[in-house]
Design a protein around this motif. Sequence first.
Motif, PDB file in Angstrom:
ATOM      1  N   VAL A 153       1.577   9.368  -6.057  1.00  0.00           N
ATOM      2  CA  VAL A 153       1.888  10.754  -5.729  1.00  0.00           C
ATOM      3  C   VAL A 153       3.130  11.243  -6.481  1.00  0.00           C
ATOM      4  CG1 VAL A 153       2.554  12.316  -3.869  1.00  0.00           C
ATOM      5  CG2 VAL A 153       0.815  10.584  -3.464  1.00  0.00           C
ATOM      6  N   LEU A 154       4.142  10.395  -6.527  1.00  0.00           N
ATOM      7  CA  LEU A 154       5.401  10.770  -7.165  1.00  0.00           C
ATOM      8  C   LEU A 154       5.386  10.390  -8.637  1.00  0.00           C
ATOM      9  CD1 LEU A 154       7.785   9.499  -4.363  1.00  0.00           C
ATOM     10  CD2 LEU A 154       6.940  11.814  -4.689  1.00  0.00           C
ATOM     11  N   PHE A 186       0.822  -1.213   0.000  1.00  0.00           N
ATOM     12  CA  PHE A 186       0.000   0.000   0.000  1.00  0.00           C
ATOM     13  C   PHE A 186       0.855   1.262   0.000  1.00  0.00           C
ATOM     14  CE2 PHE A 186      -3.695  -2.582   1.586  1.00  0.00           C
ATOM     15  CZ  PHE A 186      -4.524  -2.296   0.518  1.00  0.00           C
ATOM     16  N   VAL A 187       1.928   1.272   0.786  1.00  0.00           N
ATOM     17  CA  VAL A 187       2.812   2.442   0.809  1.00  0.00           C
ATOM     18  C   VAL A 187       3.443   2.640  -0.558  1.00  0.00           C
ATOM     19  CG1 VAL A 187       4.973   3.347   1.765  1.00  0.00           C
ATOM     20  CG2 VAL A 187       3.234   2.423   3.287  1.00  0.00           C
TER      21      VAL A 187
END
Length: 108
Positions: free
Chosen positions: A79-80, A71-72
Motif C-alpha cells: 500500500v505504501l 502479513f501486516v
Amino acid sequence: MLADNVIAALRGRPLKEYQHKNLGAVVGIGLRKGVAILFNRIKLKDRPAWWFHRLYRGIRVPTLNRRIRVFVDWILASVLKRESVGLIELEHPRGPFTEAATPSHGRT
C-alpha cells in the motif's frame, strides 16, 4: 509419515508406503510477478500468482505472531511507497556505521 516409518523399522514392524500428492507449484519471479500451477490444473500468472505465492509462503511462517507480523508488513509494503529514508545510504552504505563507531559521536 517418515518418523512413523523410522520407529516401525527400529521396532521391526512393517513400513507404510509413502505416497506424495503434488498440489502444484508457486514461484515469485520479481516484484508483483509470478507463476503458479495449482492442483496441476489451474494456471496463474503475473499479480494473482504473485499474491498466491505470498499467501502460501506466509502461511508457512512458524507461529501465529510472526505470521501476522509478516502479513501486516507485506500489506503495508504493497500500500505504501518505498521508504526514502534509506535511499541516501545506498551511495555510501558504510557511512552510518562509521559515524556510529566514531568515539566522539553523540558524546560530550
